[in-house]
Design an enzyme around this catalytic site. Sequence first.
Site, PDB file in Angstrom:
ATOM      1  N   LYS A   1      10.124   7.576   1.039  1.00  0.00           N
ATOM      2  CA  LYS A   1      11.335   6.746   0.917  1.00  0.00           C
ATOM      3  C   LYS A   1      12.163   7.206  -0.285  1.00  0.00           C
ATOM      4  O   LYS A   1      13.386   7.366  -0.179  1.00  0.00           O
ATOM      5  CB  LYS A   1      10.951   5.258   0.784  1.00  0.00           C
ATOM      6  CG  LYS A   1      10.391   4.688   2.081  1.00  0.00           C
ATOM      7  CD  LYS A   1       9.792   3.290   1.926  1.00  0.00           C
ATOM      8  CE  LYS A   1       9.134   2.842   3.230  1.00  0.00           C
ATOM      9  NZ  LYS A   1       8.452   1.538   3.158  1.00  0.00           N
TER      10      LYS A   1
ATOM     11  N   GLN B   1       6.283  -2.741  -1.098  1.00  0.00           N
ATOM     12  CA  GLN B   1       5.443  -2.033  -0.123  1.00  0.00           C
ATOM     13  C   GLN B   1       4.208  -2.871   0.207  1.00  0.00           C
ATOM     14  O   GLN B   1       3.549  -3.404  -0.683  1.00  0.00           O
ATOM     15  CB  GLN B   1       5.042  -0.654  -0.690  1.00  0.00           C
ATOM     16  CG  GLN B   1       4.379   0.270   0.307  1.00  0.00           C
ATOM     17  CD  GLN B   1       5.290   0.681   1.473  1.00  0.00           C
ATOM     18  OE1 GLN B   1       6.504   0.730   1.344  1.00  0.00           O
ATOM     19  NE2 GLN B   1       4.700   0.950   2.614  1.00  0.00           N
TER      20      GLN B   1
ATOM     21  N   ASP C   1      14.012  -4.518   4.180  1.00  0.00           N
ATOM     22  CA  ASP C   1      12.852  -4.394   5.066  1.00  0.00           C
ATOM     23  C   ASP C   1      12.932  -5.391   6.223  1.00  0.00           C
ATOM     24  O   ASP C   1      12.193  -5.269   7.197  1.00  0.00           O
ATOM     25  CB  ASP C   1      11.562  -4.682   4.279  1.00  0.00           C
ATOM     26  CG  ASP C   1      10.736  -3.429   4.050  1.00  0.00           C
ATOM     27  OD1 ASP C   1      10.934  -2.440   4.783  1.00  0.00           O
ATOM     28  OD2 ASP C   1       9.880  -3.455   3.146  1.00  0.00           O
TER      29      ASP C   1
END
Length: 297
Positions: free
Chosen positions: A53, A97, A120
Site C-alpha cells: 500500500k 490494518q 477501507d
Amino acid sequence: MAAILDGKACAAAYKANIAAEVQQILARGGRKPHLAAILVGNNGASETYIASKVKTCGEIGFESTLIRFPESVTEAELLETIQKINKQAEVDGLLVQLPLPAHINEHTVTLAIDPEKDVDGFHPGSLGRMMLGLPGFLPATPKGIMMLLEHYGIKTSGMEAVVIGRSHIVGSPMSVLLSRNTEPGNCTVSLCHSKTRNLEAHTRQADLVVAALGKPEFLKADMVKPGAVVIDVGITKISDTSSPKGYKIVGDVAFEEVAQKASWITPVPGGVGAMTIAALMQNTLEASLRRQGLKQA
Ligand code: GUN
C-alpha cells in the site's frame, strides 16, 4: 480453457488514471492525496500488504504515513492516535490494518475512524451506505472485484452467484454488492459458509463463484459449473521446496483444474490482491477530492 482476469494489468490501468488525476489536482493548486496507515505488531501477511500500500502511494503520487505500534499497544493508545489523525486536515484517508491483537476490540477501533476518512469502508456508516446504495466508501476487496468485472465487460445481471466465506471484510459485503441493482451486480446471491449444507450443490449451480474462505485450493473442478466465472480471493503461503524462496502463494481455488472448466478466472498472485490496492487508492483519491472541495460528497 478459461480466460484470465488479469488483476495486475487492470490495477495498472486504474493506477495510471489515478496518477493522472493527481497531476490535475496539483495543476489546479491542490495538494497530493494523503493516506495514513496504522500497523500493530508484525504479522507477516499484514507487513506485506502494508508495504504494498505504501509503495503504491509513492508510485501514483500520493503522500503516505505509516504509524507502527508494537503488539503490546493498548486500545486506548491506539484510539488516541486515531483521534489525532482524524483531526489532521492534511490526511485524507486512514486505515488500521487487520487483524489486530486479541486484546484490542476491532469494532471499537473501526468505529473511531472518521467516516469521511474511512477509505477501507469498514465503518458501520460506510457499510450502511453500501446496503442502501448511497454513495460512500466500499470495502476495498469487494470493490476491486467489481472494478475487475466491469473492466472486462462481464455482464453479471441475472447470474446465480455463490460467495464462499462471510467475513466482514470480503464475503459479506461482496454478497451485497453482487445483489445490488447495478452493473456489475443484479445477481441472485447465495452466501455460503462453514455451516452450509452440501456446499458443492450450491457452487455447481453458480454462474459466478467468489471463493473467500481462506482454505488453499479448496474449490475443485468438480465443484464448478462449466463456463462459470471464478474469482479467487485466497492468499495463503505454503511451503514449496521446489521454489528458491521455499514457499509459494496459493489461492482458495485449485487453479490448474478449475481453469479447464471456467470461462474466466483470476490468478493468484496477480488477481484480486492487486485490485484491492487499486480500489483503496481510488477511495483515497475520492476522499481527497471531497476534502479539498474538488468534488461533491
Ligand atoms: N486485512 C486483510 N485485508 C484487509 C484490508 O483490506 N484492510 C485492512 N485494513 N486490513 C485488512
